[in-house]
Design a protein around this motif. Structure first.
Motif, PDB file in Angstrom:
ATOM      1  N   GLU A 129       3.982  -2.418 -11.708  1.00  0.00           N
ATOM      2  CA  GLU A 129       5.167  -2.688 -10.887  1.00  0.00           C
ATOM      3  C   GLU A 129       4.874  -2.442  -9.408  1.00  0.00           C
ATOM      4  OE1 GLU A 129       8.886  -0.872 -12.001  1.00  0.00           O
ATOM      5  OE2 GLU A 129       8.462  -1.211 -14.132  1.00  0.00           O
ATOM      6  N   LYS A 130       4.193  -1.338  -9.116  1.00  0.00           N
ATOM      7  CA  LYS A 130       3.897  -0.973  -7.726  1.00  0.00           C
ATOM      8  C   LYS A 130       3.081  -2.038  -7.006  1.00  0.00           C
ATOM      9  CE  LYS A 130       3.909   4.063  -8.178  1.00  0.00           C
ATOM     10  NZ  LYS A 130       3.052   5.254  -8.220  1.00  0.00           N
ATOM     11  N   VAL A 131       2.135  -2.656  -7.719  1.00  0.00           N
ATOM     12  CA  VAL A 131       1.246  -3.632  -7.076  1.00  0.00           C
ATOM     13  C   VAL A 131       1.647  -5.078  -7.390  1.00  0.00           C
ATOM     14  CG1 VAL A 131      -0.690  -2.011  -6.987  1.00  0.00           C
ATOM     15  CG2 VAL A 131      -0.498  -3.577  -8.935  1.00  0.00           C
ATOM     16  N   SER A 132       2.825  -5.244  -7.990  1.00  0.00           N
ATOM     17  CA  SER A 132       3.335  -6.570  -8.354  1.00  0.00           C
ATOM     18  C   SER A 132       2.358  -7.351  -9.228  1.00  0.00           C
ATOM     19  CB  SER A 132       3.682  -7.384  -7.104  1.00  0.00           C
ATOM     20  OG  SER A 132       4.665  -6.722  -6.349  1.00  0.00           O
ATOM     21  N   ALA A 133       1.781  -6.651 -10.196  1.00  0.00           N
ATOM     22  CA  ALA A 133       0.878  -7.279 -11.166  1.00  0.00           C
ATOM     23  C   ALA A 133       1.586  -7.294 -12.517  1.00  0.00           C
ATOM     24  CB  ALA A 133      -0.419  -6.492 -11.271  1.00  0.00           C
ATOM     25  N   THR A 134       1.102  -8.138 -13.412  1.00  0.00           N
ATOM     26  CA  THR A 134       1.642  -8.083 -14.770  1.00  0.00           C
ATOM     27  C   THR A 134       1.051  -6.857 -15.462  1.00  0.00           C
ATOM     28  OG1 THR A 134      -0.145  -9.362 -15.793  1.00  0.00           O
ATOM     29  CG2 THR A 134       1.742 -10.615 -14.887  1.00  0.00           C
ATOM     30  N   TYR A 135       1.769  -6.390 -16.473  1.00  0.00           N
ATOM     31  CA  TYR A 135       1.280  -5.264 -17.271  1.00  0.00           C
ATOM     32  C   TYR A 135      -0.086  -5.590 -17.872  1.00  0.00           C
ATOM     33  CZ  TYR A 135       0.924  -2.069 -21.236  1.00  0.00           C
ATOM     34  OH  TYR A 135       0.472  -1.159 -22.146  1.00  0.00           O
ATOM     35  N   ASP A 136      -0.225  -6.794 -18.432  1.00  0.00           N
ATOM     36  CA  ASP A 136      -1.488  -7.185 -19.071  1.00  0.00           C
ATOM     37  C   ASP A 136      -2.648  -7.193 -18.078  1.00  0.00           C
ATOM     38  OD1 ASP A 136      -0.208  -7.429 -21.515  1.00  0.00           O
ATOM     39  OD2 ASP A 136       0.031  -9.603 -21.350  1.00  0.00           O
ATOM     40  N   ALA A 137      -2.409  -7.717 -16.883  1.00  0.00           N
ATOM     41  CA  ALA A 137      -3.466  -7.761 -15.861  1.00  0.00           C
ATOM     42  C   ALA A 137      -3.863  -6.345 -15.440  1.00  0.00           C
ATOM     43  CB  ALA A 137      -3.010  -8.565 -14.649  1.00  0.00           C
TER      44      ALA A 137
END
Length: 139
Positions: free
Chosen positions: A93-101
Motif C-alpha cells: 500500500e505504501k509504495v502503491s504496488a500490488t500485494y503479489d508484486a
C-alpha cells in the motif's frame, strides 16, 4: 530439483504462489549471481511472529517484511527466510504496488541477501533495488 520449502507459521495461510515457477526463477537469479541453490526455507508468518523473531534473534524491536538467516557456504546459497505477509501488505500500500508484486520482491530480496547483496549501508539500498528490479524483470 532444488530443496526449497514453503511453510506457514500458525494461523498464516499460504499465499497463492506457484512454488515450482518461483523455484525456477530463484535458481535463475542465483545463477546470474554465480551462485547455486542449496536448501532454502520460506516461512510465511504474521507481524506478531516476525516481531518475535526480530526480538529473539536480532534484538530489534520493530516489524519488518523479511528476516533472512544465512547458512550459505561458498557458492551454495542456503537459508531460512521469515516473511511477514502483514508487512508485505502494508508496504504494498505504501509504495502503491500490488500485494503479489510486493511479495515477489520480498521473496527475491532474501535470495539476493544470500547472494551477498546488502541494503543497510550508504548507497546499498539503491543497489539492492536495482538487483530486485533486474530479478523481477525475469518473470
Amino acid at each position: 530439483m532444488n530443496d526449497i520449502q514453503w511453510l506457514t507459521d500458525g494461523p498464516t495461510p499460504m499465499p497463492a504462489i506457484d512454488t515450482s515457477a518461483l523455484a525456477g526463477w530463484i535458481t535463475e537469479v542465483a545463477h546470474r549471481h554465480d551462485r547455486i541453490v542449496g536448501p532454502l526455507t520460506y516461512i510465511f508468518c504474521n507481524d506478531e511472529k516476525i516481531l518475535e523473531v526480530n526480538r529473539q534473534f536480532l534484538q530489534h524491536d520493530y516489524y519488518t517484511d523479511i528476516i533472512t538467516f544465512d547458512y550459505s557456504r561458498g557458492r551454495m546459497i542456503s537459508g531460512d527466510m521469515f516473511i511477514s505477509l502483514d508487512t508485505v501488505a502494508t508496504n504494498a500500500e505504501k509504495v502503491s504496488a500490488t500485494y503479489d508484486a510486493e511479495l515477489l520482491r520480498v521473496i527475491i530480496h532474501g535470495v539476493l541477501h544470500l547472494c551477498g547483496i546488502n541494503d543497510k549501508g550508504p548507497g546499498e539500498r539503491e543497489i539492492m533495488e536495482r538487483h530486485e528490479n533486474d530479478a523481477l524483470s525475469l518473470l
